[in-house]
Write a protein that holds these residues in place. Structure first.
Motif, mmCIF file in Angstrom:
data_model
loop_
_atom_site.group_PDB
_atom_site.id
_atom_site.type_symbol
_atom_site.label_atom_id
_atom_site.label_comp_id
_atom_site.label_asym_id
_atom_site.label_seq_id
_atom_site.Cartn_x
_atom_site.Cartn_y
_atom_site.Cartn_z
ATOM 1 N N ASP A 49 0.806 -1.221 0.000
ATOM 2 C CA ASP A 49 0.000 0.000 0.000
ATOM 3 C C ASP A 49 0.840 1.272 0.000
ATOM 4 O OD1 ASP A 49 -2.379 -1.451 0.054
ATOM 5 O OD2 ASP A 49 -2.357 -1.595 2.240
ATOM 6 N N PHE A 50 2.161 1.135 -0.043
ATOM 7 C CA PHE A 50 3.022 2.318 0.028
ATOM 8 C C PHE A 50 2.791 3.235 -1.171
ATOM 9 C CE2 PHE A 50 7.156 4.481 -0.681
ATOM 10 C CZ PHE A 50 7.256 5.151 0.528
ATOM 11 N N TYR A 51 2.734 2.656 -2.370
ATOM 12 C CA TYR A 51 2.530 3.482 -3.565
ATOM 13 C C TYR A 51 1.077 3.937 -3.693
ATOM 14 C CZ TYR A 51 7.244 2.086 -4.752
ATOM 15 O OH TYR A 51 8.600 1.898 -4.709
ATOM 16 N N ALA A 52 0.169 3.125 -3.173
ATOM 17 C CA ALA A 52 -1.241 3.544 -3.160
ATOM 18 C C ALA A 52 -1.412 4.797 -2.307
ATOM 19 C CB ALA A 52 -2.118 2.405 -2.632
ATOM 20 N N MET A 53 -0.618 4.906 -1.240
ATOM 21 C CA MET A 53 -0.650 6.102 -0.402
ATOM 22 C C MET A 53 -0.262 7.344 -1.210
ATOM 23 S SD MET A 53 1.981 7.094 2.663
ATOM 24 C CE MET A 53 3.268 7.231 1.411
ATOM 25 N N TRP A 54 0.778 7.226 -2.029
ATOM 26 C CA TRP A 54 1.210 8.366 -2.843
ATOM 27 C C TRP A 54 0.152 8.742 -3.885
ATOM 28 C CZ3 TRP A 54 5.115 11.478 -1.738
ATOM 29 C CH2 TRP A 54 6.136 11.005 -0.904
ATOM 30 N N ILE A 55 -0.463 7.738 -4.470
ATOM 31 C CA ILE A 55 -1.487 8.007 -5.488
ATOM 32 C C ILE A 55 -2.688 8.695 -4.870
ATOM 33 C CG2 ILE A 55 -3.107 6.930 -7.102
ATOM 34 C CD1 ILE A 55 -0.967 4.736 -7.537
ATOM 35 N N SER A 247 -5.678 1.606 2.706
ATOM 36 C CA SER A 247 -4.877 0.585 3.373
ATOM 37 C C SER A 247 -5.512 0.165 4.682
ATOM 38 C CB SER A 247 -3.463 1.124 3.632
ATOM 39 O OG SER A 247 -2.675 0.172 4.327
ATOM 40 N N THR A 248 -5.202 -1.053 5.086
ATOM 41 C CA THR A 248 -5.616 -1.516 6.408
ATOM 42 C C THR A 248 -4.664 -0.998 7.481
ATOM 43 O OG1 THR A 248 -4.345 -3.559 6.109
ATOM 44 C CG2 THR A 248 -6.676 -3.603 5.487
ATOM 45 N N LEU A 249 -3.525 -0.422 7.070
ATOM 46 C CA LEU A 249 -2.615 0.224 8.014
ATOM 47 C C LEU A 249 -3.000 1.703 8.115
ATOM 48 C CD1 LEU A 249 0.954 -1.196 7.241
ATOM 49 C CD2 LEU A 249 -0.507 -1.675 9.202
ATOM 50 N N PRO A 250 -3.497 2.151 9.261
ATOM 51 C CA PRO A 250 -3.974 3.539 9.382
ATOM 52 C C PRO A 250 -2.929 4.585 9.022
ATOM 53 C CG PRO A 250 -4.703 2.230 11.260
ATOM 54 C CD PRO A 250 -3.748 1.367 10.481
ATOM 55 N N ILE A 251 -1.643 4.302 9.259
ATOM 56 C CA ILE A 251 -0.621 5.317 9.008
ATOM 57 C C ILE A 251 -0.579 5.716 7.537
ATOM 58 C CG2 ILE A 251 1.283 3.661 8.636
ATOM 59 C CD1 ILE A 251 3.074 5.694 10.147
ATOM 60 N N PHE A 252 -0.809 4.777 6.635
ATOM 61 C CA PHE A 252 -0.835 5.109 5.208
ATOM 62 C C PHE A 252 -2.024 6.022 4.888
ATOM 63 C CE2 PHE A 252 1.576 0.981 4.307
ATOM 64 C CZ PHE A 252 2.783 1.650 4.179
ATOM 65 N N ASN A 253 -3.171 5.753 5.495
ATOM 66 C CA ASN A 253 -4.355 6.586 5.265
ATOM 67 C C ASN A 253 -4.150 7.997 5.816
ATOM 68 O OD1 ASN A 253 -5.770 4.375 4.126
ATOM 69 N ND2 ASN A 253 -6.275 3.640 6.168
ATOM 70 N N HIS A 254 -3.550 8.094 7.011
ATOM 71 C CA HIS A 254 -3.344 9.406 7.617
ATOM 72 C C HIS A 254 -2.391 10.262 6.786
ATOM 73 C CE1 HIS A 254 -5.673 8.342 11.029
ATOM 74 N NE2 HIS A 254 -4.807 7.491 11.554
ATOM 75 N N ILE A 255 -1.288 9.661 6.320
ATOM 76 C CA ILE A 255 -0.290 10.439 5.590
ATOM 77 C C ILE A 255 -0.746 10.719 4.162
ATOM 78 C CG2 ILE A 255 2.092 10.371 4.712
ATOM 79 C CD1 ILE A 255 2.946 9.146 7.298
ATOM 80 N N ALA A 256 -1.632 9.888 3.628
ATOM 81 C CA ALA A 256 -2.178 10.157 2.290
ATOM 82 C C ALA A 256 -3.079 11.386 2.292
ATOM 83 C CB ALA A 256 -2.962 8.943 1.787
ATOM 84 N N THR A 257 -3.634 11.707 3.443
ATOM 85 C CA THR A 257 -4.625 12.785 3.506
ATOM 86 C C THR A 257 -3.987 14.148 3.288
ATOM 87 O OG1 THR A 257 -5.739 11.464 5.188
ATOM 88 C CG2 THR A 257 -6.538 13.682 4.850
#
Length: 699
Positions: A49-55, A247-257
């Motif tokens: 989910d790392f790249y999904a966060m950037w997208i 992502s199921t990892l909240p940190i990716f969702n928070h930083i994507a925002t």
């Protein structure tokens, strides 16, 4: 826009818009890259989910940029229309007359105003986007979340005190300077086609039908693209707070925002906050049938009727297990005099705070309200049925609320009195009673030791059973260590030191020392209780309001640990009747008062949303869970909210050795929810129904 005087077409607005988009996108992406470098462990860089966060981050950045650019282009169009009308009016009115002079003056004024307004707007673009990035970074560092409703604590809490803390703890000067610099950059970008003739000439083209069609088509396409950007998607619905998770990892969702989008969502939540509609009784019955009943009654006990104990419930600032896992008796002593009590009494570690801030946790624990604004809004004068202050008062108890902070914080002094507290003591009364406390007072209150000193005096002189609710504040910024306290051995273990920079370690030393102080002060209080006659008839419990900030959680392993607080309870021997203690039992703040009711009150009716006696027999599995706004847990695993998946516990049972994280770590492999896939939403709905029922059934 078109120049009606020289019959030319100008692409200036298009050029400015594209420049703005590029600059603002660089600001947003750079800010996200800095957050990734600071907060996401390197081992997660290869996560799926790392790249999904950037997208998703790009989409949300373009949402905020698209909205800003639509406003810019729209205002430019309006200004062009007004200016064109004024120029035509000047021509039609002829020269020399009063009407002509009025239109000339209006045209001159509007041209000057327009130049100033759009220059100021251009400056604000860079300035606001940089301010948002700066706030987002330190908000996440402090709370571990994207910007949310808690940000409005700046307005609702003691604003001057919070601003003072921010000035002391955060690099505000650098943030302001960087924001001003970004504002100047976007202002310069706006001025480029206006100041440089070579660029201005290239942006102008002669006026004819074909070029007008091309010009119109390009600008129409620009507006369409900006609308798409402002929605974030080509789908039916724009990207919103409830559908941006990747992502199921909240940190990716928070930083994507994007911080501006997060602020917009938080503002919407804030405006909707503390608004409780009339409860739907039929739906309430259905929810209780699917989950559990709201009303409960403690067992009939002749012993408790004849021997009602004193009861203390202590909510300790930042008493998080995320810090306690780094406790080492000889090298990093975080418990001090509290250690022997943790070893001899009952402690639950697989236990969650109700929320991630003091006010929401306190209100959820004592009043079972999902909205902390209930203490400040139009419902603040309503006494809620079945709240603990009134339950104990109606049972013949003298009821106190004591805080080392200021009573009017979040309106709690008045609100606890409304709910049934007979007396309230706060920092002001403590300073009056114990003048020596003034030496170590700060904008958030006085040292915790004075709360415990007063509580002991009240209990020692009590003529009737007493219930005391305590809220401590010592481990809250601005972090002032009492001069009377000598810190214990402090040496960060390698697993903590390795994930912090030298600067972060230096910034953490004072909060950790205050963590020591707060625990030691409570331990000294427990020493006095157990060395007095109060040991025979006083039940004392304690928990944390939320985790200790700035400890750099590992998103792989700390899905529950990061929201865990201990639940400690001392019970005199005579009151240890039919207890079933399992330190691995899961729970949360919802379970504290049902436990205290069961231990202290006979035949008392109370309301609880899924709470149960933590020391009672396990006879109904549906109660075996803990719930926090960000995550919930049960015996099987850990479930980040809105993720749709769970994670297994790394250890089946709690391990009381802090070196092994008390058994609170999670495995990284997720599994899909099955029978409990609807539990979270149903529980939240029942939680809201419960507080609505209380409000609309208040007498």
């Amino acid at each position: 826009m078109t120049n009606t005087t020289t019959k030319t077409l100008s692409y200036t607005t298009l050029f400015q818009t594209l420049l703005f988009i590029a600059i603002l996108l660089i600001i947003c992406s750079s800010a996200r890259a800095i957050m990734v470098a600071h907060f996401i462990p390197e081992e997660l860089f290869t996560h799926k989910d790392f790249y999904a966060m950037w997208i998703m981050g790009f989409k949300l950045d373009m949402r905020s940029i698209g909205i800003a650019m639509l406003v810019f282009v729209g205002l430019k169009l309006i200004a062009f229309i007004i200016e064109s009308i004024l120029k035509i009016s000047v021509k039609l009115s002829g020269g020399g007359g009063v009407t002509s002079r009025v239109f000339v003056a209006l045209n001159s004024f509007f041209s000057s105003f327009s130049r100033f307004f759009f220059s100021f707007y251009a400056f604000l673009l860079g300035f606001i986007f940089m301010v948002a990035a700066f706030v987002n970074f330190y908000y996440f560092q402090t709370y571990g979340n994207k910007i949310d409703i808690f940000i409005f604590g700046l307005k609702d809490d003691d604003t001057l005190a919070i601003l003072s803390i921010m000035w002391h703890d955060y690099p505000l000067v650098w943030g302001i300077l960087m924001s001003l610099l970004c504002g100047i950059i976007t202002l310069f970008a706006y001025k480029i086609p206006l100041k440089y003739n070579a660029i201005k000439e290239k942006l102008n083209t002669t006026f004819n039908a074909i070029k007008l069609f091309i010009y119109g088509t390009i600008h129409f396409c620009l507006i369409i693209l900006l609308i798409i950007a402002a929605r974030g998607t080509l789908g039916t619905f724009p990207i919103k707070a409830d559908n941006f998770h990747i992502s199921t990892l909240p940190i990716f969702n928070h930083i994507a925002t994007n911080p501006l989008m997060a602020f917009e969502w938080a503002l919407k939540d804030y405006r909707n906050n503390a608004t409780f509609g009339e409860p739907n009784i039929e739906r309430g019955k259905e929810l209780q049938e699917r989950l559990f009943p709201l009303f409960h009654t403690t067992a009939d006990s002749a012993f408790l009727k004849e021997n009602p104990p004193h009861v203390v419930l202590n909510v300790m600032e930042s008493f998080g297990i995320n810090a306690l896992v780094h406790d080492r008796k000889d090298t990093n002593d975080l418990l001090g005099s509290l250690r022997k009590h943790f070893e001899s009494d009952f402690v639950f570690y697989r236990f969650l705070s109700a929320a991630d801030g003091t006010a929401p946790s306190f209100v959820a624990l004592f009043f079972e309200s999902p909205n902390e604004q209930i203490t400040l809004g139009s419902y603040k004068n309503i006494r809620l049925p079945y709240n603990p202050f009134s339950i104990y008062a109606d049972s013949g108890y003298e009821v106190f609320y004591i805080t080392s902070g200021y009573g009017q914080w979040q309106g709690l002094e008045d609100y606890t009195k409304t709910q049934g507290a007979h007396k309230v003591y706060d920092a002001l009364t403590l300073m009056e009673k114990y003048p020596e406390s003034k030496q170590d007072s700060n904008s958030w209150g006085v040292p915790d030791e004075y709360v415990y000193r007063l509580a002991f005096e009240i209990l020692s002189s009590a003529k009737k059973p007493t219930f005391i609710a305590i809220l401590t504040t010592s481990n809250h910024p601005p972090h002032l260590l009492p001069h009377t306290f000598s810190p214990m051995p402090l040496s960060f273990p390698s697993e903590l030191a390795d994930k912090l920079t030298q600067k972060q370690q230096e910034n953490l030393i004072l909060p950790i020392k205050l963590y020591q102080y707060a625990n030691n002060a409570f331990g000294d209080f427990m020493d006095r209780i157990k060395q007095s006659n109060l040991a025979k008839n006083t039940i004392i419990s304690a928990t944390g309001d939320h985790r200790l900030r700035n400890l750099g959680p590992n998103p792989n392993t700390d899905k529950a640990l990061n929201f865990s607080v201990p639940f400690y309870i001392y019970i005199p021997q005579a009151y240890q009747i039919n207890l079933h203690y399992n330190p691995s039992r899961v729970g949360s703040h919802k379970d504290i008062l049902p436990t205290l009711y069961a231990l202290s009150l006979s035949n008392a009716t109370y309301m609880s949303v899924g709470g149960r006696n933590m020391l009672g027999k396990v006879d109904k599995k549906q109660y075996e869970f803990g719930f926090n706004r960000s995550v919930w847990i049960d015996d099987n695993g850990i479930y980040p909210t809105q993720a749709g998946v769970g994670y297994l516990w790394k250890d089946k049972e709690i391990n009381t050795d802090s070196k092994k994280a008390f058994g609170l770590h999670a495995l990284d492999e997720s599994f899909l929810l099955q029978d409990n896939k609807d539990f979270e939403n149903l529980y939240r709905e029942l939680f809201n129904y419960s507080i609505s029922w209380r409000i609309y059934n208040a007498k």
